[in-house]
Every structure is written in C-alpha cells, then in structure tokens.
Design an enzyme around this catalytic site. Structure first.
Site, PDB file in Angstrom:
ATOM      1  N   PHE A 184      21.863  79.808  14.082  1.00 11.47           N
ATOM      2  CA  PHE A 184      22.791  80.040  15.184  1.00 11.47           C
ATOM      3  C   PHE A 184      24.109  79.313  14.917  1.00 11.47           C
ATOM      4  O   PHE A 184      24.141  78.196  14.395  1.00 11.47           O
ATOM      5  CB  PHE A 184      22.181  79.572  16.504  1.00 11.47           C
TER       6      PHE A 184
ATOM      7  N   SER B 174      15.540  84.716  10.653  1.00 15.90           N
ATOM      8  CA  SER B 174      14.790  84.796  11.902  1.00 15.90           C
ATOM      9  C   SER B 174      15.447  83.926  12.949  1.00 15.90           C
ATOM     10  O   SER B 174      15.905  82.811  12.661  1.00 15.90           O
ATOM     11  CB  SER B 174      13.344  84.340  11.692  1.00 15.90           C
ATOM     12  N   LYS B 175      15.499  84.423  14.179  1.00 14.85           N
ATOM     13  CA  LYS B 175      16.064  83.630  15.270  1.00 14.85           C
ATOM     14  C   LYS B 175      15.207  82.403  15.552  1.00 14.85           C
ATOM     15  O   LYS B 175      15.643  81.475  16.236  1.00 14.85           O
ATOM     16  CB  LYS B 175      16.197  84.481  16.531  1.00 14.85           C
ATOM     17  N   ARG B 176      13.997  82.398  15.025  1.00 14.04           N
ATOM     18  CA  ARG B 176      13.156  81.216  15.184  1.00 14.04           C
ATOM     19  C   ARG B 176      13.627  80.074  14.291  1.00 14.04           C
ATOM     20  O   ARG B 176      13.246  78.934  14.468  1.00 14.04           O
ATOM     21  CB  ARG B 176      11.699  81.564  14.861  1.00 14.04           C
ATOM     22  N   GLN B 177      14.459  80.433  13.280  1.00 15.61           N
ATOM     23  CA  GLN B 177      15.093  79.401  12.474  1.00 15.61           C
ATOM     24  C   GLN B 177      16.255  78.831  13.297  1.00 15.61           C
ATOM     25  O   GLN B 177      17.264  79.488  13.485  1.00 15.61           O
ATOM     26  CB  GLN B 177      15.668  79.981  11.176  1.00 15.61           C
TER      27      GLN B 177
END
Length: 508
Positions: free
Chosen positions: A283, A276-279
């Site tokens: 990135f 998840s990009k919330r992780q």
C-alpha cells in the site's frame, strides 16, 4: 465475423484516435478504482500509465470511483486514493475532489444514468428481468461444482413471456436485470494484446447488469460511464481482458461507439507471485510513512515493465512522459524487485539534494522532523543543508538522518574517559593536536584538504597508529566507533562545534 468486428470496434477501423493514426480526437483516459481498499502498487501503476498517456498526447486524466459495491466500502479509502495520487505527483484533471464537466465522478451518484441504459436494453430485448432466487442460484452452483463444471447461470428467465414477467412484477417479486449474451465468438483488437476473441456465451450465463438493490454491476457501470465521460482509451489491467467482449457487446446493444482498449500486463513480485493486499507493504501509505519519495515508486514500477526506453534508474515524470510509448508495451508480466527500492530512493534523494529548490524542500522537511524528535533544540537551516550536501549519495532515506547512527549531528555525545585511553595512551595529545589544526581555520577548506591535513600530522605520532587515531577522534566527536570519516564529521559539525566536543571530552 468481420461485420461483427466492424460493429464492435469502428474506432479500430478509423485508427486509435490520433495515437495510432487516424483523425485527431480528444484523448481522455480514466483510472477507476473501487474504494474498497487503499491504493496499492498495482493500482498506482495503472494510474501512472493512464496519466502518462494523457500527458503524452495533451489529453485529460480522470479519476472515477466505482463505489457501487456498497457492502465492501472502506471508510476513508475514497479520499485516500486521491490523496495518494496527488502525493505521487500524478493528480487527476477531473475527480470527485476537483470536479469537471462530466461529473459526478462517483458511481453511486450516477444511478439515473444506469437505469436509463437498462431501460433501453430492456426495450430492445437485449436484457431481461431475472426472478431466480438466491437459493436456486446457490443450488445450481453446488451442482456444477459437484459435477466438476464451471458454475454458470442457465438463462432460465431469458425465456419468460411478457405476461409472465408482468405477473411476477405484480407480485412484487425481487429481480435483477441480466444482459442477453449473443452466441458465437466475438473479436476485438487490443492495443497491447492484439486481436482477441472470446465466445463468452458458451462458457458463462447471461451476466447481471443491475442488482436487486438498484445498483449496477461493474460490467454495465463502466460502459455507461466511459461513454458518458467521453473516454477515448481504456488502459486497465489484463485481468479485465476476458470481460472486454461483454463490454463491447453492451456498447453494440446500446448503439454506442466504444473506446480503444489496452490491457496492461500484470505487476508481480520478483518470484512471479501475485501482489496481494494481504502484503501490508504494497500500500502506498506504507511507503509514505517509511519516507520514500514519490518519484522512487514511479521509477521502480516503470523500470521493471515495458513501454519505456530501456530500464533506467532515476527517471522523473517529464522523462517518463517523453519516453512513454503504448505500442512498445509487451504482454510479459512485470517482475517487481522491491529489494532495490532503497537504491532507487538514494538516486532520487541525491538528485533532490543537488537541486537548489528541491534541496530547500528537503531542508524544511528535515527541520520539521528534527523539531518533532528533539523538541528543546533548534537547528539552523544552513547547518541542515550542510549535512545534506556532505551526506549526498550516502543516504537511502531522508529519515536515515534521524537514526541513532546520526544522532551525534543533533546532540552532543557522552564519552567515557576509559574508552578513550583504552584506544590510545596519547588520547589527550591527539585531541589537542586536532584542536590546534581546527583553530588554524584556513586549513579547513574542504573534505580532501582536511583529510590530508589530519593525516600528515597524525601519522607522525609514534605510539598510536593512524587508523587508531581516527577511531579515537570519531569516538570523541560522535560517541560512535564507526561512521563517516573524521574529516566529514568535522565539516558536518563545523570547526567551532568540533573544538567544543574535543575539549569537553578531554577535560573530563
């Protein structure tokens, strides 16, 4: 059905363009992210698989930015994506930054191509203008959800007559353009998932291909761009597998030859959950800031998946290119165990330390980091290189050497006399003994020799155990109770610096 398959995928009948057999054609693949966020591990994996495929077959790797969703663009994301590809060692051959014969490489600069394709579809009756208001579409969606059905457009405007369309255009009513989905199941062959078929018209309404703001949707733009950029193979995530039928139908309606498709299985967390990009830690910038090496990320994201010769640690890009085999990619999701990332990085860092050229790069990088941290101290390259060689195999990250555990390498510690005598009443004798050993410099010829020399003398002490002597000497040299062996500390610091530290502490 067979006739339709031939129309949709003539490339399958001819072979995979020199890869799975058939006539040799130029291999061109693309990585086409949306700059609505920064590059993450899943995107890096897709880019890597495309890069390896291109290099394996002497082709071109293209970076194309799909920036038509103007409301979600993130400032700096476009530049950041290309920066991270270059950092990872998989730079594109053609891109917004590098240019190329098939540019521009940003969709927002290619609007005329999409409008031309839309006009062709309108003229052929394969697309139509839809004047339905957002309010009507929202009501349809709510009603479908209330009835526990999948929301879908009812294709109402498909049935407008040409005079009705002209009347609405004369009133300047806003509209979108929709693609008219043919009915029935349509098959295609995916190079990973095999033969697949979807009856898209039965489960969804006609898709929008041109929005009211004049920008295309993904479905149209990627088809137009792949064709205009002569893309031979599309390697992308399996989440696009179900949309491929729509894309192939667009190719057929435009009368264009489609590329080959290979959909890559998902990259998941080790517990099977989605990345998840919330992780924040998925990135690529996160790993750059933490000091991980590019090869480490490429290694770990290929180690957990298929397409290579077994799960090995320490593979470099040339080795990945050599082993890469599209036909061996399975449909099983790849489970990413990021807990092993330090282990992977240690392997690659060790390899860099062992190579003369790469070790020189590490020395220069560490020298810069040290100068930033210890602004008033100068560190010689030869000294830094000695530290790296001695710590080879023990460091997970180059930045480990900036931690408090290694501060003794860069600044002299402050040692309290009471701490020394608490360990041994023979502290002065032990320190003096080691000073004499070091002053006889021919004994300091290597780690094993020095360790043996220290042990043979210190074991002769009556009042202090050998292990206690080592703790004392470690404290004298580093100010630490734990750490590398005393012999390694001496070889790291050098005999002269070690003598200075021993004498300084003992003369207090």
């Amino acid at each position: 059905m067979r006739l339709l398959c031939r129309v949709l995928l003539p490339a399958v009948r001819q072979g995979a363009r020199g890869v799975t057999g058939g006539p040799q054609k130029e291999i061109r693949v693309r990585f086409a992210p949306s700059p609505t966020g920064f590059l993450h591990l899943g995107g890096l994996r897709t880019a890597l698989y495309n890069y390896l495929f291109a290099k394996k077959h002497g082709g071109a790797f293209i970076l194309r930015l799909e920036d038509t969703d103007r409301s979600r663009l993130v400032p700096g994301a476009a530049e950041g994506i290309e920066d991270m590809l270059e950092w990872a060692g998989i730079p594109p051959d053609e891109s917004p930054r590098r240019g190329g014969l098939y540019g521009p490489y940003e969709q927002s600069q290619r609007l005329s191509l999409y409008h031309e394709a839309v006009q062709t579809l309108l003229e052929r009756g394969a697309a139509y203008r839809c004047f339905c208001t957002p309010q009507r579409l929202e009501l349809m969606k709510k009603e479908a959800l209330r009835s526990r059905q999948t929301p879908r457009y009812d294709n109402r405007c498909r049935h407008l007559t040409s005079s009705q369309v002209q009347e609405k255009l004369a009133k300047n009513l806003p509209f979108v353009v929709r693609f008219q989905l043919p009915s029935g199941a349509h098959s295609f062959q995916d190079l990973v998932y095999g033969w697949t078929h979807h009856d898209v018209a039965s489960v969804e309404g006609d898709p929008v291909i041109l929005k009211g703001d004049g920008f295309p949707t993904y479905h149209l733009a990627n088809v137009v761009d792949d064709y205009k950029m002569a893309v031979s193979h599309v390697l992308r995530g399996e989440e696009w597998l179900i949309s491929t039928t729509k894309h192939l139908l667009l190719y057929r309606a435009l009368g264009w030859q489609p590329p080959e498709y290979a959909h890559l299985p998902l990259l998941l967390n080790k517990d099977g959950s989605k990345l998840s990009k919330r992780q924040g830690d998925i990135f690529i910038q996160h790993f750059v800031q933490k000091g991980y090496m590019p090869e480490t990320l490429l290694d770990i994201i290929t180690n957990c998946g298929s397409g290579f010769a077994g799960n090995q640690i320490g593979r470099t890009i040339p080795e990945l290119i050599q082993q890469y085999n599209l036909q061996s990619i399975s449909t099983h999701s790849a489970l990413l165990d990021m807990d092993r990332l330090p282990e992977f990085n240690r392997v690659h860092l060790t390899r860099w330390i062992e190579g003369a050229d790469t070790r020189a790069q590490l020395v220069a990088e560490l020298q810069t980091l040290l100068q930033e941290k210890y602004k008033d101290v100068t560190f010689e390259k030869e000294y830094i290189e000695r530290i790296l060689v001695l710590r080879k195999g023990h460091l997970n990250l180059l930045t480990d050497l900036l931690s408090p555990d290694y501060s003794y390498l860069w600044i002299r510690p402050s040692v309290q006399q009471e701490d020394l005598h608490r360990l041994s009443s023979e502290a002065t004798e032990i320190g003096s003994l080691v000073v004499r050993i070091l002053q006889n410099s021919h004994n300091v010829t290597g780690l094993e020799v020095l360790s043996t020399e220290l042990k043979s003398h210190l074991q002769q002490l009556r009042a202090t155990k050998y292990s206690t002597s080592m703790k004392l000497l470690r404290l004298l040299l580093s100010g630490l109770q734990t750490g590398p062996s005393v012999a390694e500390m001496i070889l790291s610091l050098g005999p002269e610096e070690s003598i200075i530290r021993l004498q300084k502490a003992l003369l207090k």
